[in-house]
Design a protein around this motif. Structure first.
Motif, PDB file in Angstrom:
ATOM      1  N   GLU A 107      90.530  52.324  50.763  1.00 57.87           N
ATOM      2  CA  GLU A 107      91.527  53.326  50.395  1.00 57.87           C
ATOM      3  C   GLU A 107      92.758  53.239  51.275  1.00 57.87           C
ATOM      4  N   ASP A 110      95.545  50.884  50.074  1.00 55.90           N
ATOM      5  CA  ASP A 110      96.514  51.416  49.109  1.00 55.90           C
ATOM      6  C   ASP A 110      97.458  52.406  49.772  1.00 55.90           C
ATOM      7  N   ALA A 111      96.959  53.119  50.772  1.00 65.42           N
ATOM      8  CA  ALA A 111      97.736  54.224  51.340  1.00 65.42           C
ATOM      9  C   ALA A 111      98.867  53.727  52.236  1.00 65.42           C
ATOM     10  N   PRO A 113     100.989  50.972  52.212  1.00 65.59           N
ATOM     11  CA  PRO A 113     102.273  50.649  51.573  1.00 65.59           C
ATOM     12  C   PRO A 113     102.984  51.884  51.040  1.00 65.59           C
ATOM     13  N   ARG A 114     102.190  52.835  50.472  1.00 68.30           N
ATOM     14  CA  ARG A 114     102.796  54.066  49.957  1.00 68.30           C
ATOM     15  C   ARG A 114     103.468  54.854  51.075  1.00 68.30           C
ATOM     16  N   LEU A 115     102.797  54.916  52.235  1.00 70.48           N
ATOM     17  CA  LEU A 115     103.333  55.656  53.381  1.00 70.48           C
ATOM     18  C   LEU A 115     104.627  55.022  53.856  1.00 70.48           C
ATOM     19  N   LYS A 116     104.637  53.693  53.931  1.00 69.34           N
ATOM     20  CA  LYS A 116     105.837  53.001  54.395  1.00 69.34           C
ATOM     21  C   LYS A 116     107.000  53.255  53.437  1.00 69.34           C
ATOM     22  N   GLU A 117     106.685  53.263  52.126  1.00 66.26           N
ATOM     23  CA  GLU A 117     107.726  53.486  51.125  1.00 66.26           C
ATOM     24  C   GLU A 117     108.341  54.879  51.282  1.00 66.26           C
ATOM     25  N   SER A 118     107.475  55.880  51.450  1.00 71.17           N
ATOM     26  CA  SER A 118     107.989  57.251  51.549  1.00 71.17           C
ATOM     27  C   SER A 118     108.809  57.416  52.823  1.00 71.17           C
ATOM     28  N   ASP A 121     112.208  55.936  52.107  1.00 75.25           N
ATOM     29  CA  ASP A 121     113.006  56.797  51.241  1.00 75.25           C
ATOM     30  C   ASP A 121     113.609  57.964  52.005  1.00 75.25           C
TER      31      ASP A 121
END
Lengths: 126, 127
Positions: A107, A110-111, A113-118, A121
């Motif tokens: 898990e 997946d988490a 890359p999402r954290l880095k993206e946010s 942003d």
């Protein structure tokens, strides 16, 4: 056979059970393939093994002040062992020292890359 | 020699075998974190060994030692995990955290570079 004899024998059994757990954990530590599985075996003597040994010693000493310190030892170990394991597992995952082919579910993979993206942003363009 | 003494001697032997195996894992590694985990287990084994010694002699003088060993194991393995090479923990947190950026906290690498430049400049001026 008095009550103290019974307490002594129970203490001996508890101590030997704790020692058996440490031996099992040591074998696991030596034979498991990667860090996360080794951590799985390393927790056995840290929590259950130590609790058994501390309970056995308290039964053998039968001294209130010693029992108080032993209770403190058990509480400290139960509070600090998860923190230390969490830090080690986290550092291992971030350093890429975890064998991904052995994982059933990933898990965190997946988490991250999402954290880095946010983060990117919220800060605007790098 | 009572039944209890026999049990306690067996316990001591088992703990010795376990410590030897853990020491082997500590030597083999292969990573620093494996050694940190093995160190944690070794501390737990030595706590058990001190407890068994106290049970054989029935003395409560070594009890504070157990407390110290517990906390020592925690501090040791956490600091190894925190500053283990490759995990980039400290540096990543400093530069990723927007608050630190706003306060002007620079990442480690930048700080090192500016320190180096300053020392170079000082050397040039001395000449």
């Amino acid at each position: 056979m008095t009550l103290t004899d019974v307490a002594d024998i129970v203490a001996g059994i508890l101590l030997i059970a704790g020692a058996l757990l440490t031996v099992i954990a040591a074998i696991g530590l030596l034979r498991f393939p990667d860090l996360l599985t080794r951590m799985h075996s390393a927790t056995k003597p840290q929590v259950l093994g130590l609790l058994l040994v501390v309970a056995g010693l308290a039964l053998r000493l039968r001294d209130p002040s010693a029992t108080a310190i032993l209770l403190l030892v058990a509480v400290f170990q139960m509070v600090t062992a998860p923190v230390a394991s969490h830090m080690a597992g986290r550092a291992a995952y971030r350093a890429g020292q975890v064998r991904k082919d052995l994982l059933v579910a990933d898990e965190l993979g997946d988490a991250i890359p999402r954290l880095k993206e946010s983060l990117r942003d919220s800060r605007g363009a790098p | 020699m009572t039944v209890l003494t026999v049990l306690l001697v067996i316990t001591g032997v088992l703990l010795g075998v376990a410590a030897l195996l853990v020491l082997l894992r500590m030597t083999l590694g292969p990573t620093m974190l494996d050694r940190a985990i093995a160190f944690d287990v070794l501390i737990a084994i030595s706590i058990c060994a001190i407890a068994v010694e106290a049970a054989i002699d029935r003395n409560a003088e070594t009890m504070p030692l157990l407390l110290v060993a517990t906390l020592l194991g925690f501090v040791g393995s956490v600091s190894i995990a925190r500053f283990s090479p490759g995990s980039d923990d400290v540096e990543a947190e400093e530069s990723d955290n927007p608050e630190n950026r706003a306060r002007g906290v620079r990442p480690q690498r930048e700080r090192e570079r500016s320190l180096r430049e300053r020392s170079l400049r000082a050397r040039r001026m001395n000449r």
